[in-house]
Write a protein that holds these residues in place. Structure first.
Motif, PDB file in Angstrom:
ATOM      1  N   ARG A   1      -4.194  15.722  26.576  1.00 11.52           N
ATOM      2  CA  ARG A   1      -3.804  14.896  25.437  1.00 11.52           C
ATOM      3  C   ARG A   1      -3.888  15.618  24.104  1.00 11.52           C
TER       4      ARG A   1
ATOM      5  N   TYR B   1      -8.355  12.215  28.926  1.00 13.52           N
ATOM      6  CA  TYR B   1      -9.079  10.930  28.920  1.00 13.52           C
ATOM      7  C   TYR B   1      -9.180  10.397  30.334  1.00 13.52           C
TER       8      TYR B   1
ATOM      9  N   TYR C   1      -7.948   6.661  20.266  1.00 11.99           N
ATOM     10  CA  TYR C   1      -6.849   6.919  21.206  1.00 11.99           C
ATOM     11  C   TYR C   1      -6.605   5.708  22.101  1.00 11.99           C
ATOM     12  N   PHE C   2      -7.688   5.081  22.583  1.00 10.15           N
ATOM     13  CA  PHE C   2      -7.523   3.916  23.467  1.00 10.15           C
ATOM     14  C   PHE C   2      -6.698   2.839  22.759  1.00 10.15           C
TER      15      PHE C   2
ATOM     16  N   LYS D   1      -4.474   3.194  20.595  1.00 10.78           N
ATOM     17  CA  LYS D   1      -3.071   3.623  20.405  1.00 10.78           C
ATOM     18  C   LYS D   1      -2.243   3.420  21.668  1.00 10.78           C
ATOM     19  N   ARG D   2      -2.914   3.236  22.811  1.00 14.97           N
ATOM     20  CA  ARG D   2      -2.193   3.148  24.097  1.00 14.97           C
ATOM     21  C   ARG D   2      -1.481   1.800  24.213  1.00 14.97           C
TER      22      ARG D   2
ATOM     23  N   SER E   1      -1.554  -0.771  29.435  1.00 10.12           N
ATOM     24  CA  SER E   1      -2.363   0.364  29.912  1.00 10.12           C
ATOM     25  C   SER E   1      -3.833   0.122  29.555  1.00 10.12           C
ATOM     26  N   GLN E   2      -4.046  -0.492  28.383  1.00 11.16           N
ATOM     27  CA  GLN E   2      -5.425  -0.809  27.994  1.00 11.16           C
ATOM     28  C   GLN E   2      -6.026  -1.802  28.992  1.00 11.16           C
TER      29      GLN E   2
END
Ligand SMILES: Cc1cc2nc3c(=O)[nH]c(=O)nc-3n(C[C@H](O)[C@H](O)[C@H](O)COP(=O)(O)O)c2cc1C
Length: 214
Positions: free
Chosen positions: A65, A75, A122-123, A125-126, A130-131
């Motif tokens: 990433r 990640y 980053y989490f 931003k997903r 997906s989260q």
């Protein structure tokens, strides 16, 4: 099946020790940019090898990433099988293979969790689903009786966290950085006369390079 008659001649490039940057991170970025330009599919997919105290190596693909000034970040779930290996043994190796460029890059170094706030950034931003999916994998690599159980869990979580509700960052999820200690660039050549240049970090943090026999 027998593949002993299958062989390719690698002729797409060359790697000259007199023509490489002092920092391997620069060369890694150049090769990654070239892989993207050549439309290699998911060039940032890398095989990650870990080994816990059972001394049995495990390998799986994860997605690179970020390339930092010192290493590479991916990640994952900290409670996964790989997370358990890393707790026991913080040495890891990753491998990229870009067939279209006839190149392989092999990186080894110490692995450590990145700062929790960076993982959370980053989490968040997903994509939302997906989260949600990350929460389904608790614990990643644990056994599940069937797919229906996973799907029920996913749907329940989607009800708990609809699109307009922020999904919290799981404590068990985040990034790892592998601080590069050694990195080998491999360029395929004809007649098995491949170019292999390895960079090794010295005590003074400077890089030394050598050519290896193919
Ligand atoms: C193309 C591809 C990309 C993947 N990316 C990741 C990733 O970034 N992080 C991750 O935890 N697993 C990723 N996976 C799944 C892992 O390969 C693996 O199944 C999972 O992490 C569990 O591994 P473990 O049981 O060894 O911990 C990816 C798989 C593929 C095929």
């Amino acid at each position: 099946m027998d593949f002993t008659d299958q062989r390719l001649s690698y002729e797409k490039g060359e790697l000259d020790q007199n023509d490489i940057p002092a920092s391997p991170l620069e060369l890694l970025k150049t090769w990654m940019s070239q892989a993207l330009e050549q439309k290699v599919q998911e060039p940032y997919a890398m095989s990650l090898a870990t080994c816990g105290t059972d001394m049995k190596p495990s390998v799986r693909i994860v997605l690179l990433r970020e390339i930092t000034d010192t290493g590479i970040i991916f990640y994952t779930n900290y409670e996964s099988a790989k997370g358990e290996d890393i707790k026991e043994n913080p040495n890891a190796e990753v491998l990229f293979f870009w067939h279209e460029l006839e190149r392989q890059v092999r990186i080894s170094g110490a692995i450590a969790k990145i700062a929790a706030d960076k993982s959370a950034a980053y989490f968040q931003k997903r994509p939302h689903d997906s989260q949600v999916g990350a929460w389904v994998s608790e614990p990643q690599s644990g056994e599940v009786v069937n797919r229906a159980v996973m799907e029920e869990r996913f749907e329940q979580l989607k009800t708990d966290y609809p699109e307009n509700v922020q999904v919290p960052t799981p404590k068990f999820w985040g990034g790892y950085e592998i601080t590069i200690e050694k990195i080998e660039f491999w360029q395929g050549r004809a007649n098995r006369m491949h170019d292999r240049i390895v960079y090794t970090k010295g005590d003074d943090a400077d890089w030394s390079t050598k050519r290896l026999l193919p």
